[in-house]
Structure formats: structure tokens, C-alpha cells
Design a protein around this motif. Structure first.
Motif, PDB file in Angstrom:
ATOM      1  N   UNK A  18     -58.030  -3.887  37.724  1.00 51.37           N
ATOM      2  CA  UNK A  18     -59.464  -3.682  37.063  1.00 51.37           C
ATOM      3  C   UNK A  18     -60.375  -4.948  37.594  1.00 51.37           C
ATOM      4  N   UNK A  22     -64.020  -4.367  39.701  1.00 51.11           N
ATOM      5  CA  UNK A  22     -65.307  -4.512  39.154  1.00 51.11           C
ATOM      6  C   UNK A  22     -65.824  -5.660  40.330  1.00 51.11           C
ATOM      7  N   UNK A  25     -67.039  -3.412  42.814  1.00 53.94           N
ATOM      8  CA  UNK A  25     -68.383  -2.958  42.813  1.00 53.94           C
ATOM      9  C   UNK A  25     -69.441  -3.923  42.973  1.00 53.94           C
TER      10      UNK A  25
ATOM     11  N   UNK B  36     -64.247   2.279  31.575  1.00 53.78           N
ATOM     12  CA  UNK B  36     -65.099   1.306  31.256  1.00 53.78           C
ATOM     13  C   UNK B  36     -66.519   1.696  31.845  1.00 53.78           C
ATOM     14  N   UNK B  37     -66.512   2.018  33.029  1.00 57.19           N
ATOM     15  CA  UNK B  37     -67.810   2.322  33.670  1.00 57.19           C
ATOM     16  C   UNK B  37     -68.349   3.551  33.076  1.00 57.19           C
ATOM     17  N   UNK B  40     -70.327   2.439  29.988  1.00 62.25           N
ATOM     18  CA  UNK B  40     -71.415   1.927  30.289  1.00 62.25           C
ATOM     19  C   UNK B  40     -72.549   2.822  30.672  1.00 62.25           C
ATOM     20  N   UNK B  41     -72.041   3.665  31.666  1.00 66.41           N
ATOM     21  CA  UNK B  41     -73.191   4.582  32.354  1.00 66.41           C
ATOM     22  C   UNK B  41     -73.502   5.463  31.356  1.00 66.41           C
TER      23      UNK B  41
END
Lengths: 869, 117
Positions: A18, A22, A25, B36-37, B40-41
Motif C-alpha cells: 500500500x 502511494x 503515485x 482509499x483512492x 478520496x476521489x
């Protein structure tokens, strides 16, 4: 658990992946790798915290806690193995004894009989309304009565009966060697009424207990296994029983509880039909059991039985008009003798339980004092009192679990051997079983103990002592309160042991003396069978009938002698109370009573009594020849004390004046502890004619082996004469001793256990003290004290307590001994020898228990002990 | 590094986080990061949940049987756990959604009593 493992596996990887994503990204957005990673970590949060929280989702906190606490507890006990073992042994003994006693008391006093609708099952017993009230005799009903009751009773749902009062002896011949088996003749309704069910075949059908029905037999499960190797084709086969072929119609389930419940455990091998013919006047005795209709009281049943009796007593049965019936609940008659011994047993159990608790409290207290430092450190570091208490409780619970399991194992063993001890004649012994009530009670006791002892361990902890525990040299316990409780506990234990030991000793000596008592006759090698020609033989012909019976029986090979008596001494029925009024005087109720017996010639020789002076009864002594009688030693002695020559005396007995022709030895009648009283004997030829049933006494080397031949001899005279159960005279005596044996055995066992418990306690305490006082002992040795002083120092304190307990215990024993006076024989409750012996044994045991661990004291290496840890 | 206080803040939204995860998974299986993304988005960066708190939430949901997981390979050939809704989870999502709607409507009515459109 599996799911948790599976879900949590790879959690590390997941989190790492994870964060990497991140990071990637962030890199894609243009940040430098280090910055990307830093930002990703911030966004993620505290990794180890996340780890913990995720794990915590699956954790079952209390369970994990318990597991770790238990492991710690086990480790703690490993450090003091002696104490742990002492505690476990104490628990095992205490819980074992308590469970056994509880189970015994429960099955005898509380538990319902294992038959269907046990609260409505009753005995029906018959008694002569002219006689004073006597305890109900089980096999006292006659065939015509039962035949009537079968059909006419409305207060009873059902009645069933068996012949005699107890299982009879039958000879099985034919295939293989002839064997003697125990069997019961029952009417058709009895087995189903008591809940019997066959595993193969069937039970008796409605017509199979009629006279002249084809002879059938139902086998018990045990007998079927033993003799017939559980053959499934046994139904329909024929077995020869008492020279008559019987067809096997079924085998009972092994769970049928009749023999264990009502006959004190002796197994019954087979059941035969009891021929019930209402018209036949066979006067054989039967035991009758009935089930009352719902809502019917025993009084109502009695009333109906009385009116049936009156209706029945006409014509040839007019003589039965004086009979009446008693209705008693089934369990009562069986347990009446055992009731008070069992209650005393519960008292003993209470003592043992008390001792166990005191012992445990003491041991834990001793241990607790040594752990003050540990506890205080932990509390200083922030453990709450609850946490420490929980730890203590788990520690005690661990030992209680181990000790409790061992205790239950002991109880199971004890109960098993009690079940096999048929010589004890314990009522309802077959029902003895470790059931849920016992286990539940034990469970509750154990749980209470765990919590109590856990808290006891904290007893001496006080807040202001906080600093004391943290000092580097804690030394021995200085808490006066704890020490005082320890001493009190030890003294209490010793006192209880003394009380039990004295009681046990007194009872043992009583029993030994009682067994040695000369019953006044020779019970070995003799048996008695009831012969009852009532109704079949009219009074004038009775004497001749009895003469013929005696002649035939005496002719049986290996029979030494045979005779008749109205009631055999120490048998089911006591001798009768008659009046022997000196000739020419008025009746004086206080001085003229005597115990009476009707006997045939050769009776005294057969039963083993001694004729001290004069002659035995013989053929001369029948009506209308001069009436004679015999008296016993005690009677003769009193006459001589009054200046009368016994052999010239004449008394009026049962309506006729009789001349004393013999003086015989005293014979015990109800029990070996009977006191001497006046006895008179009159010959059968000169007895009133309403006495009709007599006990045939036979003396031979092994009389029980001759039962078949004896019965054959009697049936030679009258083919259909019904006979009672043959019982050896020694067995009668044994029966009278049963309650005493039971009580003595139990109290002695308790005394033994209590002694072991006390010894355990002393051992544990002294052992622990030694390890506590290592430093002191080491210092003394280093300063030059001889080794034995080291031992003496350790022992002194303990032995002072023992001495104190001894004193208190002796006083208590003196005070309570008179309570068991009724069970003592030939010995005073305050017998000095017993006291001294008991005290010596107890002190000796305590000394030994204290010496064993104290031996280690002088072996302490001073240097090692003085080193500061 | 988060402190105990931060964790408390997240705990308040615990139930809501569960709901959002379930909703996200309705659209199809996903691995942790993707979920998670998506949140958030999907919330236009308003709901910025501490990413680590996802994992205890996911495991809670697994324990209750609302989601399940499988090992799989992600788009960049990495191994990852893929989570997906179960039938029970689907039902729970519908239930929670309607509860949330009711709550939101009730609060809204109190905050803006006049607006009835």
C-alpha cells in the motif's frame, strides 16, 4: 481462529505494498522519491499502530489474557513444587471424600427409586393386630390375600409380588455342572410394574403365573452372559431348574435395577413365575409391592385392605380375621437401618471438608506471605488490585482444577469399591452412581474455594507495607495477623483430627468387641428355612406333619441334626414376649415377663446352645403328658438368688402350668449387644395350636449345599408345601451388624483422611518455613550452632501449635464422645486407652510430617544462603 | 505520527468508513490502495481518511462476513489482496445507506427548517 490467521497472513506485505503504491503515485505526480515516500508514510499513519489495531480486530482479549495468566500461574507453582503438591493432595482427598459421602447420602436418602412413578410405589405388609406394633416385615403376606388383592383393589393401580422376602436359591442342572443360582419367583405383573424390559424375548404373560401353567423362566442379563455366552437363540430353550424343565422366554435388560435397589446388591440370576391360585390354601409368604392410583393416600389404601381382609376371612380362612395390613413407601423400609449412619456420615464429611478448607487457607497464607514482595512490586508498577486478585484466583483455580479432578477420580474409585462391597449390605447400593447433583455440588465448592483462596492470599497485604516489600531483604513474614491465622489453622486441624480419631477408635474397638461376643448358640454351619403348613394341614395333624418333616430331613445325608423353632434367634422376627408367672402367685407385670420360644426336641443341639442342667425335650413332651418348659441361665440365676431351686420350679406360661426340666445357655436375640434377660422355651407338642409356621433349623458342614435335598425331603412329606428362603444363621448375625459396620468404616475412613490432610498441612507449612528461614538458619550454622539446633528451631513453632490443637481436640473429643454412646459396645465413651492411642498416633504423624522437610534445614549451605540476591 | 487523539477522531467515523468501503466495493473487487483512492476521489478530496485506518476497517468487515478477500495480482504485477462484497455485505450496504439517508434528512431538516424543496 483459522479465519483470523488467514486474514492476518501477509498483513505486513499488504501494508508495505500500500505504502509503495502511494509512494509511486506521489512520484508520478512529480515528487522526489524520498519526498514521495515521506508523504506516503504521513498519509498512511503509524504503521505499527495500524498493525496492532488490525490484529486487535481479531483478538479475543479475555481469552488470550486467561491463557497467558494460566501459563504464568503454572510457572509460579513450579517454583514451589512441594507446596503445590501438598495443596493438590489436600484438595484431592477432601473433594474425593466429600463427593463420595455426598453421593452415598444422596442415593440413600434423597434419590428416587429407579422405578417408574416411584412416589406411588408402596410395600403392603401384613401383621397380626393382636401383637404389639412391630416394624413392618417385608415378606408377610399370604397367597390367598394376594389373589384377592389382584382383582379387587381399587386404590391400587397394580400389585405385584414375589415369594418370600428375598431372592431364593435354586439349583440348575442339565447342561454342564449343576450350579446354585439366586432367583426370584414373581407374579406376572411385578416385572413390568417395576419398569423391566426384555432385550430379547418377552416377560411373563397373563396366564403364566397360574397354577399348572407351563413353567417358564426369564433370565437376568448377567446370568445370560455368564452361563449362555449371550446366545441370541436362547429363547425357547429349556433349562432344568429344581428338577423341573423351564422354557426360557426372555432375557432382561442389564439396566433393571431391582437387585441393586431393594436387595442390597446381590445379583438375581433368574425370575420364575409364582403360581397364584386364589382357591389354593398354600400359606407361603410373599412380599407385595403395589402402585397406588394417583391421588390415593396410604391411609385410604390401608382402609380398603382392611375391608378386603374382613371379606376374605370366611370359611376355611376364618383364622385370618385378625390380620391387618400396613402400607409403607417403598424406599422407607429399605433404608430405615441406614438412615442414621448416613446422617452421621454427612457430619463426618462436614468435618473433612472443613479441614480441607482450613488446610488450604493455611498453606496459601504461608505462601502468600512469601510473595508479598512480588505483589507489592507489581502494584507499585501499576497493577490494579483487581488484576492481582485475578492472578491469584487463576493460580488457585489451576490447583483446584487439578486437585478437583484427582478428587473426583478418587471418588469414582471409592464408589466403585463400595458397589462391589456387597458384604456391607448397603441399601440401594446398586444405585450408587456419581451423578449430576454430586458433580454440580463439587463444582460449586471448587469455584468458591478458588475465589476465596485467591482473596485469602491478599489478606495480609496492607497499603502502608508498600515500602516494606521493596526493601532488598524481606525476611520472614512479620505480619502478626497472618501468623496468627496460620497458627490457628494448624491448631484447628489437629483438634478436628483428634475428635475424628477418637471417634473412629472407639467405634473400631466396639465393633471388635461386639463381633467377639458369644451369641449363645453356634451360627456357623446352620441354616433356617421357614415351613408353613397353615391351611393345608389342620391343627390336629400338624404335629405329625412336623415329625415326618424332621424325620425326613434328618435322614438327608450329611445333615448332622435338624429341629424346629418358632423364630430362629437373631432372625427376621424377634422372640415373643410371654409371661412366666410362678405357680400359685398372682401376675406381676414388672417381674413376670420373659422372652419365649417354641422349640422341637433336639433344637438346642441343632442351634448350638448348651444344656447346662436337666434334659432336652423329647417325644414324651406332648399333650396330654405333664407340661414342661426350659429356662435360660439368667432366669435360673435369679431364681437361685431368691433361694428357689430352678429344676423344681413351676410356672404358668401361655395358659398352662409347666415344670422346668432344663436350664440352657443364654442366647442373643435381636443383636449381639442384647442384654441378658429371662427366656423360656416350651416344646412344640405342648404349644397352643394357633402357632403354625416354624423355622426349620438344619446343622451340617455346608448346609447351603444341601438346600435342594432338604427341600426334596420336605416335599416328600407334602408335595406342595411352600417353603421360605433358606438363610444361613451367620448371615442373620451379619445383617444385624450392618449399620454398625457401615458407620465404623466410614468414620474410620474419615479419621484416616483427616490425619493425612493434617499431615499434608504440617508438611507443607514446615517445608515452606524452611525455605523462608534459610537465611536465619544459615546464619546460625555459620555462627557454629550444631545441626540439630537448626532443625529444632524450625520445628518448635509448629509443634507448639500441634500441642495446642491436641489440648483443644482432647477437650472437644471428651465433650462429643457421649453423643455416639448408642453405637458403642463394651467401651465407655471416655475410654482412656483410646484417647491416649489416638493422641499418640496424631502427634507421631505430625512429628513425621514436620521432620521430613525439616531434615533439609541443616543441609543449607551458609555461604549460598547469605549471598544477596 | 498519529497520536491517540487522532485515532479517536478516526474512530468517530468508523461506522461511516465501513459504509464507504462497502459502497466502493459495490462497483467491483479492489485492493486496499485502490479503495482509499476511490474514497478520496469520489468525495472530491473532502474525505481525507488516514490511510492506515483502512486496514482495521477491512478486517472488521471480513470478521462480520460482509466482505471477503482473495489473493491476486494487481495491474503492476504485484501480489495484493483483492476485497469484494458478499451477499450479506450487499444487504448490509442497502440497509446502512437507507439509515444514512434518514439521518441526513433529519439533520438537514433541523439545520434548514425553511427549505422544503
Amino acid at each position: 481462529m483459522r479465519r483470523a490467521r488467514r486474514a492476518l497472513s501477509g498483513l505486513d506485505d499488504d501494508i508495505r505494498a500500500h505504502i509503495e503504491r502511494e509512494t509511486q503515485e506521489n512520484i508520478d505526480r512529480g515528487l522526489s522519491p524520498e519526498e514521495a515516500r515521506r508523504l506516503a508514510l504521513i498519509r498512511f499513519g503509524n504503521v505499527s499502530l495500524v498493525h496492532e489495531d488490525t490484529r486487535a480486530v481479531w483478538a479475543r482479549p479475555w481469552l488470550d489474557d486467561l491463557w497467558s495468566t494460566t501459563r504464568i500461574a503454572a510457572r509460579t507453582w513450579r517454583r514451589t513444587p512441594v507446596l503445590a503438591i501438598a495443596i493438590v493432595v489436600t484438595l484431592a482427598l477432601g473433594i474425593g471424600a466429600t463427593t463420595t459421602a455426598f453421593t452415598l447420602a444422596y442415593s440413600v436418602l434423597v434419590q428416587q427409586l429407579p422405578f417408574p412413578n416411584p412416589d406411588r410405589l408402596v410395600w403392603v405388609t401384613t401383621y397380626d393386630s393382636r401383637e404389639a406394633a412391630s416394624p413392618a416385615a417385608i415378606g408377610s403376606n399370604r397367597l390367598p390375600q394376594f389373589a384377592d388383592w389382584q382383582h379387587h383393589l381399587t386404590t391400587f393401580e397394580q400389585v405385584g409380588a414375589w415369594a418370600g422376602s428375598a431372592p431364593d436359591v435354586f439349583t440348575v442342572t442339565g447342561a454342564g455342572t449343576p450350579e446354585r443360582v439366586s432367583g426370584l419367583r414373581v407374579t406376572q405383573q411385578l416385572l413390568p410394574m417395576l419398569g423391566a424390559s426384555p432385550v430379547i424375548g418377552r416377560l411373563f404373560g397373563i396366564d403364566e403365573d397360574k397354577p399348572r401353567a407351563a413353567q417358564t423362566v426369564v433370565l437376568s442379563h448377567g446370568y445370560w452372559q455368564r452361563r449362555f455366552a449371550s446366545r441370541t437363540d436362547i429363547v425357547g430353550e429349556s433349562i432344568t431348574i429344581e428338577n423341573v424343565p423351564h422354557t426360557v422366554i426372555g432375557v432382561l435388560s442389564p439396566l433393571f435395577p431391582l437387585s441393586g435397589s431393594l436387595f442390597a446388591g446381590a445379583p438375581i440370576d433368574m425370575y420364575l413365575p409364582l403360581a397364584v391360585d386364589g382357591d389354593d390354601d398354600i400359606g407361603g409368604f410373599m412380599a407385595v409391592v403395589g402402585r397406588l392410583r394417583p391421588g390415593v393416600s396410604a391411609e385410604q389404601a390401608r382402609g380398603e385392605l382392611a375391608s378386603r381382609q374382613i371379606a376374605l376371612s370366611v370359611g376355611k380362612w376364618e383364622w385370618m380375621a385378625v390380620l391387618r395390613q400396613q402400607v409403607t413407601p417403598l424406599a422407607d423400609l429399605v433404608t430405615r437401618n441406614a438412615r442414621s449412619p448416613v446422617l452421621l456420615l454427612l457430619g463426618g464429611m462436614g468435618c473433612v471438608l472443613l479441614m480441607t478448607c482450613v488446610n488450604l487457607a493455611n498453606l496459601l497464607l504461608v505462601r502468600g506471605s512469601g510473595r508479598r514482595r512480588e505483589i507489592q512490586v507489581r502494584m507499585a508498577l501499576g497493577a490494579s488490585v483487581g488484576r492481582v486478585l485475578a492472578q491469584m484466583t487463576v493460580e488457585s483455580a489451576l490447583l483446584v482444577a487439578v486437585g478437583g479432578t484427582a478428587g473426583i477420580a478418587i471418588a469414582v474409585g471409592a464408589i466403585g469399591s463400595l458397589q462391589r462391597a456387597t458384604w456391607l449390605s448397603l441399601p440401594r447400593i446398586g444405585e450408587l452412581q456419581l451423578g449430576w447433583p454430586a458433580i454440580a455440588t463439587v463444582g460449586i465448592i471448587c469455584a468458591t474455594m478458588s475465589v476465596t483462596f485467591g482473596s485469602v492470599a491478599l489478606l495480609h497485604l496492607r497499603q502502608r507495607d508498600l515500602m516494606d516489600g521493596l526493601r532488598p531483604h524481606p525476611g520472614i513474614t512479620t505480619d502478626r495477623r497472618a501468623v496468627y491465622v496460620q497458627r490457628l489453622a494448624l491448631a484447628t486441624q489437629v483438634a478436628i483430627v483428634i475428635v475424628l480419631a477418637v471417634a473412629g477408635g472407639l467405634l473400631l474397638r466396639s465393633l471388635a468387641r461386639l463381633v467377639d461376643v458369644d451369641p449363645g448358640f453356634n451360627p456357623h454351619g446352620a441354616l433356617a428355612i421357614r415351613v408353613d403348613p397353615a391351611g393345608r394341614v389342620a391343627p390336629p395333624a400338624r404335629l405329625q406333619f412336623f415329625d415326618q418333616v424332621l424325620e425326613r430331613v434328618r435322614a438327608v445325608p450329611r445333615v448332622e441334626s435338624a429341629a424346629l423353632t418358632i423364630h430362629v434367634p437373631m432372625g427376621d422376627r424377634p422372640s415373643m414376649g410371654w409371661d412366666a408367672i410362678p405357680e400359685g402367685r398372682e401376675y406381676n407385670p414388672t417381674t413376670d415377663s420373659a422372652a419365649g420360644r417354641i422349640v422341637s426336641p433336639e433344637y438346642f443341639r441343632t442351634v448350638g446352645a448348651r444344656i447346662l442342667e436337666g434334659r432336652d425335650f423329647d417325644a414324651r413332651d406332648i399333650r396330654p403328658h405333664p407340661f414342661v418348659m426350659a429356662i435360660n441361665e439368667t432366669f435360673a440365676r435369679r431364681l437361685r438368688a431368691d433361694g428357689i431351686d430352678p429344676l423344681r420350679a413351676r410356672f404358668r406360661v401361655l395358659g398352662n402350668v409347666r415344670q422346668v426340666v432344663a436350664i440352657v445357655s443364654d442366647a442373643k436375640d435381636r443383636g449381639l449387644d442384647d442384654s441378658a434377660r429371662r427366656e423360656v422355651y416350651i416344646p412344640i407338642g405342648q404349644a397352643p395350636s394357633f402357632f403354625q409356621s416354624y423355622d426349620l433349623v438344619v446343622r451340617a458342614d455346608d448346609p447351603m449345599a444341601l438346600v435342594s435335598s432338604i427341600r426334596a425331603a420336605i416335599w416328600n412329606v407334602d408335595r406342595n408345601q411352600a417353603l421360605g428362603t433358606p438363610v444361613a444363621l451367620e448371615e442373620y448375625i451379619g445383617r444385624t451388624l450392618m449399620p454398625r459396620r457401615l458407620l465404623t468404616g466410614v468414620i474410620s475412613a474419615f479419621a484416616g483422611i483427616a490425619l493425612l490432610l493434617a499431615a499434608c498441612g504440617v508438611y507443607g507449612v514446615v517445608g515452606y518455613r524452611v525455605s523462608q528461614q534459610m537465611r536465619e538458619i544459615a546464619i546460625r550454622l555459620a555462627l557454629g550452632a550444631p545441626r540439630r539446633h537448626a532443625i529444632a528451631a524450625v520445628l518448635q513453632d509448629t509443634m507448639t501449635c500441634v500441642g495446642f490443637g491436641l489440648a483443644v481436640g482432647s477437650v472437644l473429643a471428651m465433650a462429643t464422645a457421649p453423643f455416639i454412646r448408642t453405637y458403642l459396645f463394651g467401651i465407655e465413651p471416655r475410654d482412656a486407652a483410646t484417647f491416649v492411642t489416638a493422641c499418640t498416633v496424631v502427634v507421631g504423624a505430625a512429628l513425621l510430617a514436620a521432620y521430613l522437610p525439616a531434615r533439609r534445614a541443616p543441609q543449607v549451605d551458609p555461604i549460598a544462603a547469605l549471598r544477596v540476591e | 505520527m498519529s497520536t491517540r487523539r487522532d485515532r479517536d477522531r478516526v474512530d468517530l467515523l468508523q461506522g461511516t468508513l465501513d459504509l464507504l468501503i462497502l459502497r466502493t466495493l459495490r462497483l467491483g473487487p479492489a485492493h486496499g490502495h485502490a479503495i482509499v483512492k476511490a474514497i478520496e476521489y469520489g468525495s472530491e478530496n473532502v474525505l481525507l481518511v488516514e490511510q492506515g485506518s483502512l486496514y482495521p476497517a477491512l478486517h472488521r468487515l471480513i470478521k462480520r462476513g460482509w466482505i471477503t478477500f482473495e489473493e491476486g495480482t494487481s495491474e503492476n504485477n504485484r501480489r495484493a489482496k483483492f476485497y469484494q462484497l458478499t451477499a450479506k455485505g450487499r444487504k448490509q450496504l442497502d440497509l446502512e445507506t437507507s439509515k444514512w439517508d434518514t439521518l441526513a434528512r433529519a439533520v438537514g431538516r433541523i439545520l434548514r427548517p425553511a427549505s422544503q424543496e
